[in-house]
Design an enzyme around this catalytic site. Structure first.
Site, PDB file in Angstrom:
ATOM      1  CB  VAL A 140       8.590   9.422  13.070  1.00 29.84           C
ATOM      2  CG1 VAL A 140       8.231  10.094  11.749  1.00 29.84           C
ATOM      3  CG2 VAL A 140      10.097   9.478  13.305  1.00 29.84           C
ATOM      4  CE  LYS A 141       2.308  14.844  15.645  1.00 27.09           C
ATOM      5  NZ  LYS A 141       2.103  16.221  16.170  1.00 27.09           N
ATOM      6  CB  ILE A 142       2.854   8.632   9.993  1.00 27.23           C
ATOM      7  CG1 ILE A 142       4.370   8.492   9.822  1.00 27.23           C
ATOM      8  CG2 ILE A 142       2.143   8.316   8.675  1.00 27.23           C
ATOM      9  CD1 ILE A 142       4.815   7.117   9.362  1.00 27.23           C
TER      10      ILE A 142
END
Length: 373
Positions: A140-142
């Protein structure tokens, strides 16, 4: 042979990831070919590439028609479309993930960019995406915004593997790594096996050169113009020095003794923006063991055709040049470039780009559902 260039890059310890994901690549076998023939061991998606894929092809039409028939909202349809195609990519890379003990074989999916200013909302979205995709090789990209830093720590502690994006400065990179270590410590406190926690941190390269070069050209002095094309590499190597310094010492050693893995540096934005520069510049100059280079296909093809490794750089070679890189950065500042402002502009622009693409994606799905309905 051309393929040997990518094999040499892989042998040097660089993981090759593709900076593009679409349904067309999946169903047409193109992504499978890149895995088999071009040593691609990961792929990243984002609202920009997904919106473009949706707008210029028919691969998603049957699914959109079905969603329209069911009466799904645009928001529900966007989520479903993204989740399904990321699931398909995760399944395709599952063998790579297993063979590399979870290090590679990764597929990334970005949190809603509209949430970048809220830590709590980002964490909720990260957990929701992890559960919706339901694959162990998801990242998951943050984004590495001020609000994103505590969200990284919290999401890691909740068992979400994280790809941090939009890192432009070595100082922000240090904050990202500190957030990662804090996440490991939190995970340890709640009984999570640290060997199962994975993360990479995306340091952007060519965008730094593009913004700095623009300012150097506005200054226009001989000294300023001589520094064009030097900021991105020097800044990235200084970030790597920060990586080496962080993953050493007693704090890291305590975590490593419990099975923790380093947060690998990932070089992002490695397609050249200026055609005057060698098209493999950001691959050749940043080839260091234990890193990821996520490339657009044009850069992958360029390296396949004529890329070179002057040497299989190791971490020591990077650190040995740290003094030279610091002199380069100091010279750019002395020429009149406000690097703090550069990094702020690039971060804000990165969030704005994703937000615009997010809005475009929703509008494209809205139109497609109207036609399908």
């Amino acid at each position: 042979m051309a393929e040997d260039r990518l094999a040499a890059l892989t042998a040097a310890g660089v993981s090759i990831w593709l900076d593009d994901l679409s349904r067309g690549r999946l169903v047409g076998g193109d992504l499978r070919r890149l895995i088999d023939d071009k040593h691609v061991v990961g792929v990243t998606s984002n609202p920009t590439t997904f919106a473009a894929a949706l707008a210029h092809g028919e691969a998603y039409t049957p699914q959109i028609r079905e969603l329209a028939r069911r009466g799904a909202t645009v928001e529900e349809a966007v989520r479903k479309l993204m989740v399904v195609h990321v699931q398909e990519a995760c399944d395709l890379f599952r063998g790579v993930w297993e063979a590399t003990d979870g290090v590679d074989g990764r597929v990334s999916l970005e949190v809603n960019p509209e949430l970048a200013g809220s830590c709590e909302a980002t964490v909720v979205e990260a957990v929701s995406l992890m559960r919706a995709v339901g694959r162990p090789n998801l990242y998951v990209k943050i984004p590495a915004t001020a609000a994103g830093l505590p969200a990284i720590t919290e999401a890691l502690a909740l068992g979400v593997d994280i790809k941090v994006t939009l890192i432009f400065s070595a100082d922000r990179y240090r904050e990202v790594m500190a957030a990662y270590l804090a996440g490991l410590e939190r995970a340890l406190d709640v009984g999570v096996l640290l060997s199962e926690v994975h993360s990479v941190a995306s340091v952007f390269v060519s965008r730094v050169d593009a913004e700095v070069d623009k300012r150097l050209e506005e200054i226009g002095s001989d000294e300023a113009l001589a520094l064009r094309g030097m900021a991105g590499i020097a800044n990235s190597r200084l970030a790597y020095q920060a990586f080496q310094e962080t993953f050493a010492g007693t704090r890291w050693e305590r975590l490593a003794a419990r099975g923790a893995r380093v947060q690998r540096p990932l070089w992002a934005s490695t397609g050249v923006k200026n055609p005057a520069y060698p098209d493999t510049k950001y691959v050749t100059e940043l080839a260091v063991t234990g890193t990821v280079n996520t490339m657009p296909e044009a850069t992958l093809d360029a390296f396949t055709d004529h890329g070179s490794l002057r040497r299989a750089d190791n971490s020591g070679a990077f650190v040995d040049r740290a003094g030279e890189d610091r002199e380069t950065i100091d010279a750019i500042v002395a020429a009149g470039v406000d690097l703090a402002e550069v990094f702020m502009v690039l971060e804000r622009d990165g969030i704005d780009r994703f937000a615009r693409s997010w809005a475009e994606l929703h509008e494209t799905v809205r139109r497609s559902m109207n036609v399908a309905g």
